[in-house]
Every structure is written in structure tokens, then in C-alpha cells.
Motif scaffolding. Structure first.
Motif, PDB file in Angstrom:
ATOM      1  N   CYS A   1      14.259  62.829   7.548  1.00  0.00           N
ATOM      2  CA  CYS A   1      15.108  63.267   6.434  1.00  0.00           C
ATOM      3  C   CYS A   1      15.258  62.152   5.402  1.00  0.00           C
ATOM      4  N   TYR A   2      15.187  62.526   4.147  1.00  0.00           N
ATOM      5  CA  TYR A   2      15.377  61.555   3.073  1.00  0.00           C
ATOM      6  C   TYR A   2      16.849  61.404   2.705  1.00  0.00           C
ATOM      7  N   TYR A   3      17.690  62.328   3.150  1.00  0.00           N
ATOM      8  CA  TYR A   3      19.124  62.132   2.957  1.00  0.00           C
ATOM      9  C   TYR A   3      19.647  61.206   4.047  1.00  0.00           C
ATOM     10  N   GLY A   4      20.925  60.790   3.895  1.00  0.00           N
ATOM     11  CA  GLY A   4      21.484  59.824   4.822  1.00  0.00           C
ATOM     12  C   GLY A   4      22.774  60.279   5.468  1.00  0.00           C
ATOM     13  N   VAL A   5      23.578  59.307   5.883  1.00  0.00           N
ATOM     14  CA  VAL A   5      24.736  59.578   6.721  1.00  0.00           C
ATOM     15  C   VAL A   5      25.802  60.409   5.998  1.00  0.00           C
ATOM     16  N   GLN A   6      26.012  60.163   4.710  1.00  0.00           N
ATOM     17  CA  GLN A   6      27.063  60.911   4.020  1.00  0.00           C
ATOM     18  C   GLN A   6      26.661  62.369   3.804  1.00  0.00           C
ATOM     19  N   THR A   7      25.396  62.593   3.549  1.00  0.00           N
ATOM     20  CA  THR A   7      24.908  63.972   3.456  1.00  0.00           C
ATOM     21  C   THR A   7      25.030  64.672   4.803  1.00  0.00           C
ATOM     22  N   LEU A   8      24.712  63.942   5.865  1.00  0.00           N
ATOM     23  CA  LEU A   8      24.821  64.510   7.213  1.00  0.00           C
ATOM     24  C   LEU A   8      26.263  64.918   7.513  1.00  0.00           C
ATOM     25  N   ARG A   9      27.214  64.116   7.114  1.00  0.00           N
ATOM     26  CA  ARG A   9      28.618  64.484   7.331  1.00  0.00           C
ATOM     27  C   ARG A   9      28.978  65.746   6.535  1.00  0.00           C
ATOM     28  N   ALA A  10      28.464  65.854   5.335  1.00  0.00           N
ATOM     29  CA  ALA A  10      28.730  67.046   4.534  1.00  0.00           C
ATOM     30  C   ALA A  10      28.129  68.289   5.194  1.00  0.00           C
ATOM     31  N   LEU A  11      26.959  68.131   5.803  1.00  0.00           N
ATOM     32  CA  LEU A  11      26.333  69.249   6.526  1.00  0.00           C
ATOM     33  C   LEU A  11      27.212  69.696   7.690  1.00  0.00           C
ATOM     34  N   GLU A  12      27.813  68.737   8.359  1.00  0.00           N
ATOM     35  CA  GLU A  12      28.673  69.057   9.501  1.00  0.00           C
ATOM     36  C   GLU A  12      30.009  69.662   9.058  1.00  0.00           C
ATOM     37  N   ASN A  13      30.489  69.243   7.907  1.00  0.00           N
ATOM     38  CA  ASN A  13      31.814  69.675   7.452  1.00  0.00           C
ATOM     39  C   ASN A  13      31.809  71.019   6.725  1.00  0.00           C
ATOM     40  N   PHE A  14      30.765  71.267   5.935  1.00  0.00           N
ATOM     41  CA  PHE A  14      30.778  72.425   5.040  1.00  0.00           C
ATOM     42  C   PHE A  14      29.642  73.384   5.361  1.00  0.00           C
TER      43      PHE A  14
END
Length: 472
Positions: free
Chosen positions: A23-36
Motif C-alpha cells: 500500500c502506498y498509503y500509511g498509518v493515518q490512512t489505515l486508521r481512517a479505514l478502520e474508523n470510517f
């Protein structure tokens, strides 16, 4: 069988997480995936928005480089990554929900992380080696979500409206073509679903074309100026904290060159950061067009109603069988679908209005909903216009003989005789016709109220559909 997925460890304020290495996204994007996980609309569904984000990021790094704030190798890497996004690559790495808390921070960080990791590979490093190119320190330099996000929304909307022009104009052209085709077909006009006075079918379709042309002109004359004024350089609340004096000017200049649009800076960046008025204005214009299109669709369904027991002045092209139980039934499915699309756009306007009103103090936290609904409305409107044009308007046929028959047997035709016979006489004739079933013309001839010559002149098409010329 368990398949081990290769990961990399990334850290943020809340701690460490394992991010899939591909994945080219990182940790903050991953948290957004989990949250929203709230809607079916992902950021990747709106490529024009991703491209706009990349254009803004490109302009920002250009300004920073000219101010000697960032090294040349990092500048080149970020510009390369932005251009990849502008060209349409890597959009699958924007998986977060458009509906998100945080006033768009997740979207901004998604862009920062993807750009950083594309740039890292450009520089010869592995994804996640942020000591060489950092999402915040480098990609987000001199920026805040609060100026980048609304600026990107406006840029994206400018391009979306450019795309809307084509189906909008083609629909208007088709309606105008039908107006010319039907210019000699006399029919009855109706008010409050009752017979009124004669007109031509061409006049009816010409009115459809003109009302939409009016809306297209308003969109093209009002919105480019409004959406081109952005708050880039205001950073967190509009004060421009963490930027240099010339940064805003250089970033705006670069963005104008990148977009090909005449972008300008808002005169009051604090106002521009908190106010959503331009988005409300655009939504209102889209709602106005949707309202008109829904009314036109209602008219098309009424005019084509029947085929034996309705108005039946026009025929719509049959698109599919209309019933699972009634053989031979065909429904006006294209105007119906147009109605549905319009109802959604009208509903989106309410959501945008509430989100705009809901902001507090120096920021509106509900911009993600505004962005989603505006992009959604423009895309839906464009698709619906294309559908209505290609699958309905272009193939409408007129039932000319039936239109003429309805005119000749209408009570409403008595109105054109009012100047010759007076209101009381014409009222009496209308009542007699209504009660007896006789035509107005037959009753007038039976009583000898007007000569055949006068009747022929009065009932001439050109005298019934426009003001009469004053005799010299």
C-alpha cells in the motif's frame, strides 16, 4: 490456508501499526479505514478530486522550492508523485470513505502519505522510509488540511462543472431541435391541468430548452468566479501560521499555471476558511436545474400518457416492457429515472445546507459531506441529462393529428373568440359546449355569431399562438 501479508511498521501520535507493504498509503490512512466505514463512496470514486488534491500539493511544493524551503531532490520527488496522481495513476490507494470525521484530515493525510511513498520509490527508497521524504514535514510543508482540503474541493468542482457542460448543452440542443421539428403542430396549452389556450408543440419544447439554457448560463457565469477564490496559504484558521510572507502568492500563481484556471486568493483568509457560502451557492444552482428537469420530466410523462386514455400528444420511444402482469404496457421509464435523479440532487442540497450551517467558529468540520454531495450531484446530473437526451428526447414523436383534434374540440378555444363576442357570450357558449358535448365552433356557427371568413382568420395558427399585429 493462511497467507502471510508482508507489512511495514509505521508510527503516529497514537502509536504503531502494521501497514500492508504494497500500500502506498500509511498509518493515518489505515486508521481512517478502520474508523470510517459509513457509505459506499470512497475517495477513489472521485478521481477528479484526487487530481485536484495533487494539483494543490504540486503548487505548494513549487512555492516552497522557490522560497528555498525544501531540497531539490525532495521537490523533484514530490512533483513526480503529484504528476502521477494527476495522470490517473495510484488512485486505488485512496480507499477511505468520503464521509469522515476530522474536517478532511484523513483525506489530506491519505494524499500526503501516497505522495510521500511514490516519491520515496522515485528517490530509490522503500515505502515508509519517511526519514528521507516525510508526509507531514515535506509533502504537507506550509499547509494545513484546513486550507488544502477546501481549495482542492473548489478546484475539483471547477473541473467537474467543465465536464457537466457537454451533456447539459447537448440536452438543450436536442430540445431546441424538437422545438423546430414541432413548430407547426398546433395543440392546446393547459393551466392547472385544464384546457387553456392554443400553442404549438414547438413552443412547449422551446420553453424547455430556454429554461435550461438560462441555468447553464448562470452556472458558467457565476460559479467559476466563486470557486476560483480559495483560502490556500491560510493554513490552520486563515492566519497563515507556519508560512512565509510570499508563500501564498507563489502557491496561487503555481496553482493557476497547473490548473489553467484563473485562481485567486481570498481577501480574508479567516472568512474563507470558515465560510461555506460558495458551496451552498453551487448546490442551490444544481437544485434549481434539478427542479426544472423534474418538472420537464413530469410534463413529458403527462403529454405521453395513454396511449388511448391519456393526453397522448407525444410518443416516447419504448425502452422496456412496463408490467409483469399487463401485456403491452410500456412505461415512461426514462423521465421517471430523471425524476429520481433530481430528487436525489434536491435532497443533497439539504444535506449541504445543514453541513454548511453546522460549522463552528474558525472551521467547518462537515466539509467532507459537502464535498461528497456536490461531486455526487454534478456526476448524477450529468449522467441523468445524457440519459434523458439520448434515450428519450432525441426520439420523441408528435401525434400531430391528435393534437389538432384536441384543439378543435376543446372548450378552451373559446378564449380566442372573446375579443369578438365578449366575455358573457363566450362564457355562455363554453357552458353550452361543456353540457351538450358539442364543439364550440359548431355552436357558434349554429347561432350565426361569426362568419366563416372571420372564424377562419381568428382560428389561423399564427393568430392563436402570438400577439396580433396592429393594423395600420
Amino acid at each position: 490456508m493462511n497467507i502471510e501479508i508482508k507489512t511495514r511498521t509505521e508510527k503516529d501520535l497514537l502509536g504503531s501499526k502494521e501497514v500492508p507493504f504494497h500500500c502506498y498509503y500509511g498509518v493515518q490512512t489505515l486508521r481512517a479505514l478502520e474508523n470510517f466505514n459509513l457509505s459506499v463512496h470512497k475517495l477513489s470514486d472521485f478521481p477528479i478530486f484526487i487530481q485536484a488534491l495533487a494539483m494543490v500539493k504540486s503548487a505548494c511544493v513549487d512555492a516552497n522550492f522557490k522560497l528555498n524551503k525544501i531540497e531539490e531532490n525532495k521537490y523533484n520527488a514530490i512533483q513526480y508523485a503529484c504528476q502521477q496522481l494527476i495522470n490517473g495513476s495510484y488512485h486505488s490507494h485512496f480507499p477511505i470513505d468520503m464521509i469522515q470525521g476530522g474536517a478532511g484530515t484523513s483525506t489530506n493525510m491519505n494524499a500526503n502519505e501516497v505522495i510521500a511513498n511514490i516519491g520515496l520509490e522515485f528517490l530509490g527508497y522503500a515505502k515508509g522510509e519517511y526519514q528521507h521524504l516525510h508526509p507531514n514535514n515535506d509533502v504537507n510543508m506550509s499547509q494545513s488540511t484546513n486550507d488544502v482540503y477546501p481549495s482542492a474541493i473548489k478546484i475539483g468542482l471547477l473541473f467537474a462543472l467543465d465536464h457537466l457542460n457537454t451533456p447539459f448543452q447537448k440536452l438543450i440542443e436536442s430540445l431546441s431541435s424538437k422545438a423546430n421539428e414541432f413548430s407547426d403542430i398546433l395543440k392546446m396549452g393547459r393551466t392547472q391541468l385544464q384546457d387553456a389556450v392554443p400553442m404549438t408543440l414547438g413552443q412547449e419544447f422551446s420553453a424547455f430548452a430556454h429554461t435550461l439554457q438560462n441555468d447553464l448560463q448562470k452556472l458558467n457565469h457565476i460559479m467559476p468566479d466563486s470557486l476560483s477564490v480559495i483560502n490556500l496559504g491560510g493554513t490552520a484558521i486563515g492566519t497563515g501560521i507556519n508560512t512565509e510572507t510570499e508563500y501564498r502568492i507563489k502557491a496561487i500563481q503555481a496553482l493557476s499555471e497547473i490548473t489553467g484556471k484563473n485562481i485567486s486568493s481570498a481577501p480574508d483568509l479567516i472568512e474563507a476558511t470558515t465560510d461555506m457560502g460558495d458551496f451552498v451557492l453551487l448546490s442551490s444552482l444544481l437544485k434549481r436545474t434539478a427542479t426544472k428537469l423534474s418538472k420537464i420530466s413530469n410534463d413529458l410523462r403527462l403529454l405521453s400518457s395513454g396511449p388511448r386514455t391519456g393526453i397522448g400528444e407525444i410518443q416516447l420511444e419504448p425502452r422496456q416492457p412496463g408490467s409483469s402482469i399487463m401485456p403491452g404496457k410500456v412505461n415512461p421509464v426514462i423521465p421517471e429515472a430523471m425524476n429520481l435523479a433530481c430528487y436525489q440532487i434536491i435532497a443533497n442540497d439539504l444535506a449541504i445546507t445543514l453541513a454548511a450551517e453546522g460549522g463552528q467558529l474558525q472551521l467547518n468540520a462537515f466539509e467532507p459531506l459537502i464535498a461528497l454531495k456536490l461531486f455526487e450531484s454534478i456526476e448524477l446530473l450529468g449522467k441523468a441529462m445524457q440519459m434523458l437526451n439520448e434515450k428519450c428526447i432525441q426520439n420523441i414523436r408528435a401525434n400531430a393529428a391528435h393534437c389538432q383534434h384536441l384543439v378543435e374540440n376543446s372548450i378552451g378555444i373559446v378564449t380566442v373568440l372573446n375579443p369578438y363576442l365578449g366575455y358573457e357570450t363566450t362564457t355562455r357558449i363554453a357552458k353550452m359546449a361543456n353540457e351538450s358535448g358539442e364543439s364550440v365552433l359548431a355552436l357558434i356557427k349554429a347561432e350565426g355569431l361569426l362568419s366563416d371568413e372571420i372564424l377562419a382568420n381568428v382560428l389561423a395558427v399564427h393568430n392563436m399562438i402570438q400577439p396580433k399585429q396592429h393594423a395600420a
